[in-house]
Design an enzyme around this catalytic site. Structure first.
Site, PDB file in Angstrom:
ATOM      1  N   PRO A 165       0.860  -1.256   0.100  1.00  0.00           N
ATOM      2  CA  PRO A 165       0.150  -0.107   0.106  1.00  0.00           C
ATOM      3  C   PRO A 165       1.066   1.442  -0.081  1.00  0.00           C
ATOM      4  CG  PRO A 165      -0.174  -1.194   1.947  1.00  0.00           C
ATOM      5  CD  PRO A 165       0.684  -1.926   1.234  1.00  0.00           C
ATOM      6  N   ASN A 166       0.338   2.182  -0.730  1.00  0.00           N
ATOM      7  CA  ASN A 166       0.801   3.634  -0.850  1.00  0.00           C
ATOM      8  C   ASN A 166       2.195   3.685  -1.709  1.00  0.00           C
ATOM      9  OD1 ASN A 166      -0.999   4.854   0.748  1.00  0.00           O
ATOM     10  ND2 ASN A 166      -0.358   3.974   2.467  1.00  0.00           N
TER      11      ASN A 166
ATOM     12  N   ARG B 178       5.088  11.028  -2.901  1.00  0.00           N
ATOM     13  CA  ARG B 178       4.942  10.756  -1.595  1.00  0.00           C
ATOM     14  C   ARG B 178       6.139  11.180  -0.727  1.00  0.00           C
ATOM     15  NH1 ARG B 178       4.534   5.006   1.146  1.00  0.00           N
ATOM     16  NH2 ARG B 178       3.931   5.305   3.118  1.00  0.00           N
TER      17      ARG B 178
ATOM     18  N   TYR C 182      11.009   8.775   1.230  1.00  0.00           N
ATOM     19  CA  TYR C 182      10.759   7.665   0.219  1.00  0.00           C
ATOM     20  C   TYR C 182      11.519   7.698  -1.337  1.00  0.00           C
ATOM     21  CZ  TYR C 182       7.388   5.879   3.410  1.00  0.00           C
ATOM     22  OH  TYR C 182       6.743   5.566   4.664  1.00  0.00           O
TER      23      TYR C 182
ATOM     24  N   ALA D 127       2.830  -0.688   4.933  1.00  0.00           N
ATOM     25  CA  ALA D 127       2.420  -0.594   6.400  1.00  0.00           C
ATOM     26  C   ALA D 127       2.145  -2.119   6.828  1.00  0.00           C
ATOM     27  CB  ALA D 127       1.481   0.444   6.409  1.00  0.00           C
TER      28      ALA D 127
END
Ligand code: DHK
Length: 148
Positions: A11-12, A19, A24, A78
Site C-alpha cells: 500500500p501507498n 509521497r 521515500y 505498512a
C-alpha cells in the site's frame, strides 16, 4: 531457464515520487520497477512486478507466486507491521523471500520497528532507497547461483 522473481510492493507505494520524497525518494514506482527488470535481466532473473493497496490482492498475488515464481522480493509497506495474513501467505509460498524497505524503518516511529515478515525472510534490506531492491535481487540471484 532463468529463475523467476516476483517483486511485490504494498500500500501507498504506487505514490512513490510524490509521497514524502525526503523519506521515500523521488523515483516513481514505474522507474523502480523498470530498474528491477533491468537489473534482474543482468542477473539472469525474469522479474515480474506487482503492486496493490489491498491486503487481499497482495495475498492472491503471493498465492499465485507459489505456483509460478522461484523467489519473492517484497516491500509490504505498512502491512509489514500489521499483517499476519500476508506473513502466512508468504510462509505458504515456500520460496526464498527478501524483505525490502526504502527508508530505514528502525530510525523511524517504534511501530515501524516490528515486522511480521522478517522472521520468514532469507534477508532484510532497509534504508537504501530503491538500491535495496537491487540488493535483494542480487541476493536471490546468488541463492539461485546464477550471476552475482
Ligand atoms: C513503506 C511504507 O509504506 C511504510 O508503511 C513502511 C516502507 C516503510 C518503506 O520504507 O519502504 O513503514
Amino acid at each position: 531457464m532463468s529463475a523467476r522473481v516476483l517483486v511485490i510492493n504494498g500500500p501507498n507505494l504506487n505514490m512513490l515520487g510524490k509521497r514524502e520524497p525526503k523519506t521515500y525518494g523521488t523515483e516513481t514506482l514505474a522507474q523502480v520497477e523498470a530498474k528491477c527488470k533491468r537489473v534482474g535481466a543482468e542477473l539472469g532473473l525474469e522479474v515480474t512486478c506487482f503492486q496493490a493497496n489491498s491486503e487481499g490482492l497482495l495475498i492472491r498475488a503471493i498465492h499465485e507466486a507459489r505456483e509460478t515464481q522461484d523467489g519473492i522480493v517484497i516491500n509490504a509497506g505498512a502491512y509489514t507491521h500489521t499483517s499476519i495474513a500476508i506473513r502466512d501467505a508468504l510462509s505458504a509460498a515456500e520460496k526464498p523471500i527478501v524483505e525490502v524497505h526504502l527508508s530505514n524503518v528502525h530510525a523511524r516511529e517504534s511501530f515501524r520497528h516490528i515486522s511480521y515478515i522478517s522472521a520468514i525472510a532469507i534477508g532484510v534490506v532497509v534504508g537504501f532507497g530503491s538500491l535495496g531492491y537491487e540488493f535483494a535481487l542480487k541476493a536471490l540471484a546468488q541463492r539461485f547461483q546464477i550471476g552475482a
